[in-house]
Write an enzyme that holds these catalytic residues in place. Structure first.
Site, PDB file in Angstrom:
ATOM      1  N   CYS A  32      61.484 -16.463 -41.467  1.00 16.09           N
ATOM      2  CA  CYS A  32      60.773 -16.855 -42.692  1.00 16.09           C
ATOM      3  C   CYS A  32      61.174 -15.959 -43.851  1.00 16.09           C
ATOM      4  O   CYS A  32      61.345 -16.419 -44.988  1.00 16.09           O
ATOM      5  CB  CYS A  32      59.270 -16.790 -42.470  1.00 16.09           C
ATOM      6  N   CYS A  72      57.369 -13.079 -39.804  1.00 20.38           N
ATOM      7  CA  CYS A  72      58.484 -13.777 -39.142  1.00 20.38           C
ATOM      8  C   CYS A  72      59.800 -13.432 -39.843  1.00 20.38           C
ATOM      9  O   CYS A  72      59.950 -13.639 -41.065  1.00 20.38           O
ATOM     10  CB  CYS A  72      58.236 -15.279 -39.174  1.00 20.38           C
TER      11      CYS A  72
END
Length: 812
Positions: free
Chosen positions: A80, A77
């Site tokens: 993230c 991600c």
């Protein structure tokens, strides 16, 4: 309306379940598509974050005595990945809160963690949830919705979660609510702490609660927050500024805590340094008297604001002679790392001349190595300077000064390594013409390949992999190493490896460099990097390195010379003993082999004299063999008992060269001479006989009592030596070997003296007389005279004959 509302709710629930299933399916396929990324993760143990898995998730989140903040993320991600530095910084920022709050993370992209994320109903990334202490197994945690990507905001959200905790309260968490005047008046009746700190602030401030949690791991101090509305205490202490901190004592006295800035970081640092305040579970800092008695060496007083050369040289000694010795063979990446490390040292180390000469010599030797591996033994010989490079040496042993600890196992080498590389980065920055990552890359490779603490090496590698590529200027390399050093200090603060007398802090402290610290607009602590860079450039400058407690260079060189002399003597004695043992195994040596040995001056003493010209070593070397003979009487006795064998003495090098030169001249003597052929045949017959005495260095005077027949070798006679000679048949062989043995040094002196005298007497006569008798010389003269007469006669004959046949031509 109620029915429609119920239908809408049921449809929403079904739609949500379908979405979760679709997300899970999509998530599953993404995990299959990106297995390497799933295995990598975004966090490591170096980040002070608990990594959750199927094995530990139950113990960390269920029925735990501490509250836990968990980030659910996917390593693929993008959001993230961009959030991970903030989460790491949060973990470092509230590291002291750990008894009450833990920071954890779980990678939902890993196959083994998919079920964990599904159990906690994770539908997006990143997701942060707060788990109260003593949470049950069916608790899904409290999500932080719309959280800001700011450490300060996240820290305050955690404090809000703790205050709303309810019962049971986390046992390690102190009270966070404001105190009152009544409680303060009765505080010392029920508490025995040495210091009570009161932080006066307004109701919206989080500074008091943050400082309370920062001091959670420390004893002998208690922190309470007092609101500005508590008029009794405000008036009693005369508080006029908010926030401000006051120290309150049992007798009612109080004093204001002086700090550079009225902020959380400065309060926490100042309170942790109060007298008697210690970290929980750690012994109190020892006094100077105890320090002197607890270390193996006497305590060396030092200036904490300066760097000592003794620490740098001690770090080099441990690195090159102790740490590298673990690898018997250095090859591959380790070889590359070693070359880079030594090259940086030779280039930037601001050492004394003798140390710099050794580092440069070592660097040149490594550069000349064409193979991809070396033995540590060969490397250490260069470190110890066995080749005796002039004025080059590295002191042996460690002598810590600025890096000494209150106990022998504290500080020392790790402190020395950090100091060494800080000095190298500053020196490289001052040159202004080097690669910004040169020193840092050398440090990274050395620690990865050789540093003894493998756990520490992994942590450093993680930091380098994370951000080393951003270093693109020389000043940034200095700041990068400084910031990573502070990160390490934050990580290991409070560990068993921390010296209580030298606690791990964010350096430089406000006392050492007040201008290095600043407050940001939001009230957070910040570093003034320009001032930090100036401070580092001054602190680690070569001009400010102190030379106290160093051993004198002349003494270092003298010790090195004596050490090599002892090693050489031991080596020569050992070689001589081994040679005697070999001769004992093969006692019968042919004269031809002995002559070949005499032609080659391979004696260990002679070789040593040729390589080491002059000095006391030459005079001492000639006695080594005599000592070795005295140390091995049994071996010599066995040699004397062997029939037909007598110990051969080696001819000194000068006489050996003369003998070799004359034997080369013998090879061009007229081999058709009957006399020469006669003597050669006779010599070979005597050599084949078991009653032929081997070549000896004894003089004629010593041999006069024996019945001998000379073979007419003028060279040996001229030098006082006896060649191959037959021995009287009535003479017992065993009695011959009982003759007196002269020392080699005395014999060598006699032979050289006689040889020089003979050389002065007439060198060319000596050369021409090799292998000839008086009859031989007379015959040669007669033959040359007859040949000359014949040539003259032939010349006269042919000239007269040519005149008779000359044709006379008449002119018209």
């Amino acid at each position: 309306m109620a029915r429609r509302s119920g239908r809408a709710t049921s449809r929403f629930i079904k739609l949500q379940e379908m979405n979760l299933r679709m997300i899970a399916a999509l998530f599953f396929f993404v995990c299959l598509a990106f297995p390497p990324a799933a295995e990598a993760g975004l966090y490591t143990a170096s980040d002070q974050i608990v990594l959750l898995s199927q094995q530990n998730v139950g113990s960390v989140l269920v029925n735990s005595s501490a509250a836990t903040v968990v980030e659910f993320y996917a390593s693929w991600c993008g959001h993230c990945i961009s959030f991970s530095p903030i989460y790491k910084k949060l973990a470092r920022d509230i590291k002291e809160w750990k008894p009450a709050v833990n920071i954890a993370a779980v990678d939902c992209a890993a196959d083994e963690n998919i079920q964990i994320c599904m159990n906690y109903k994770i539908s997006g990334y990143p997701t942060i949830k707060f788990f109260h202490a003593y949470s049950t197994a069916d608790s899904a945690g409290v999500p932080y919705r719309g959280f800001s990507r700011d450490v300060r905001n996240l820290r305050q959200r955690i404090i809000d979660s703790l205050e709303s905790h309810g019962e049971p309260w986390p046992p390690a968490c102190p009270p966070l609510e404001p105190t009152s005047e009544t409680e303060i008046n009765n505080f010392f009746e029920t508490n025995t702490v040495q210091h009570l700190a009161l932080i006066f602030e307004d109701a919206k401030s989080y500074i008091g609660r943050e400082v309370i949690l920062d001091l959670l791991q420390f004893e002998n101090v208690t922190v309470r927050r007092v609101l500005n509305t508590e008029s009794g205490l405000v008036a009693k202490l005369g508080v006029t500024e908010f926030p401000s901190c006051y120290l309150y004592y049992p007798d009612g006295n109080f004093t204001r805590l002086r700090v550079n800035f009225e902020a959380r970081a400065f309060y926490s640092y100042a309170l942790q340094r109060l007298p008697g305040v210690i970290r929980s579970g750690k012994p109190p800092p020892v006094t100077m008297e105890l320090v002197k008695n607890s270390t193996q060496e006497p305590w060396r007083p030092f200036d904490r604001s300066r760097v000592y050369m003794a620490d740098l040289e001690s770090a080099l000694h441990h690195s090159l002679r102790v740490e590298l010795a673990v690898q018997s063979v250095i090859k591959g990446d380790s070889m590359i790392a070693l070359k880079s490390y030594i090259s940086v040292l030779a280039k930037y180390f601001p050492g004394r001349p003798v140390v710099m000469n050794l580092l440069k010599s070592l660097n040149s030797w490594l550069k000349n190595q064409t193979v991809d591996q070396i033995s540590y033994k060969a490397f250490k010989e260069n470190v110890d300077n066995t080749a005796q490079v002039p004025d080059a040496a590295l002191p042996e042993g460690v002598r810590w000064v600025g890096c000494q600890g209150s106990q022998p196992h504290f500080r020392g080498y790790p402190c020395g390594v950090w100091t060494l590389f800080h000095v190298l980065t500053v020196q490289a920055s001052n040159t202004g013409d080097s690669d910004p990552q040169e020193v840092l890359t050398a440090m990274r490779n050395y620690i990865h390949s050789f540093f003894g603490c493998r756990y520490c090496a992994d942590h450093f590698e993680n930091m380098a992999r994370e951000s080393l590529e951003v270093v693109n200027t020389l000043p940034s390399s200095v700041l990068w190493l400084w910031s990573r050093h502070n990160r390490v200090n934050n990580r290991i603060a409070g560990d068993l490896s921390e010296d209580p007398y030298f606690p791990k802090i964010q350096w430089p402290s406000p006392e050492v460099c007040p201008s290095c610290h600043m407050l940001k607009d939001n009230g957070e602590h910040g570093w003034n990097e320009n001032q930090v860079l100036t401070f580092l450039g001054s602190y680690f400058s070569s001009s400010r390195i102190l030379l106290d407690y160093l051993e004198d260079e002349n003494k270092i060189l003298k010790k090195q010379t004596e050490k090599h002399s002892h090693k050489l003597e031991d080596s020569l004695a050992q070689k001589h003993i081994e040679r005697i043992a070999r001769e004992a195994l093969d006692p019968i040596t042919t004269p031809v082999e002995e002559e070949e040995e005499e032609e080659e001056p391979q004696d260990e003493t002679e070789a040593y004299e040729e390589d080491n010209e002059g000095g006391e070593d030459k005079l001492a070397a000639s006695d080594i063999k005599d000592k070795a003979f005295e140390q091995t009487p049994r071996t010599n006795a066995k040699l004397e008992e062997v029939p037909g064998h007598q110990q051969a003495h080696k001819i000194p090098s000068i006489i050996g060269m003369r003998l070799k030169q004359r034997r080369q001249q013998e090879d061009i003597v007229d081999l058709d001479s009957f006399v020469n052929q006669h003597f050669k045949a006779k010599a070979l017959q005597l050599a084949a006989s078991s009653r032929v005495k081997q070549r000896t260095l004894q003089t004629k005077v010593e041999q006069e009592h024996r019945q001998e027949l000379s073979l007419g070798m003028e060279l040996d006679a001229g030098l006082g030596m006896i060649g191959l000679q037959p021995i009287d048949t009535d003479l017992d062989l065993n009695s011959i070997y009982q003759g007196k043995r002269l020392k080699k040094r005395e014999l060598a002196g006699q032979y050289i003296g006689k040889g020089v005298e003979l050389f002065q007497r007439g060198h060319w006569i000596s050369v021409l007389s090799i292998g000839f008798s008086n009859v031989d010389i007379s015959l040669c003269v007669i033959l040359y005279a007859v040949s000359f007469t014949c040539l003259v006669a032939m010349y006269i004959f042919f000239r007269n004959r040519f005149r008779r046949r000359r044709v006379k031509i008449a002119l018209p």
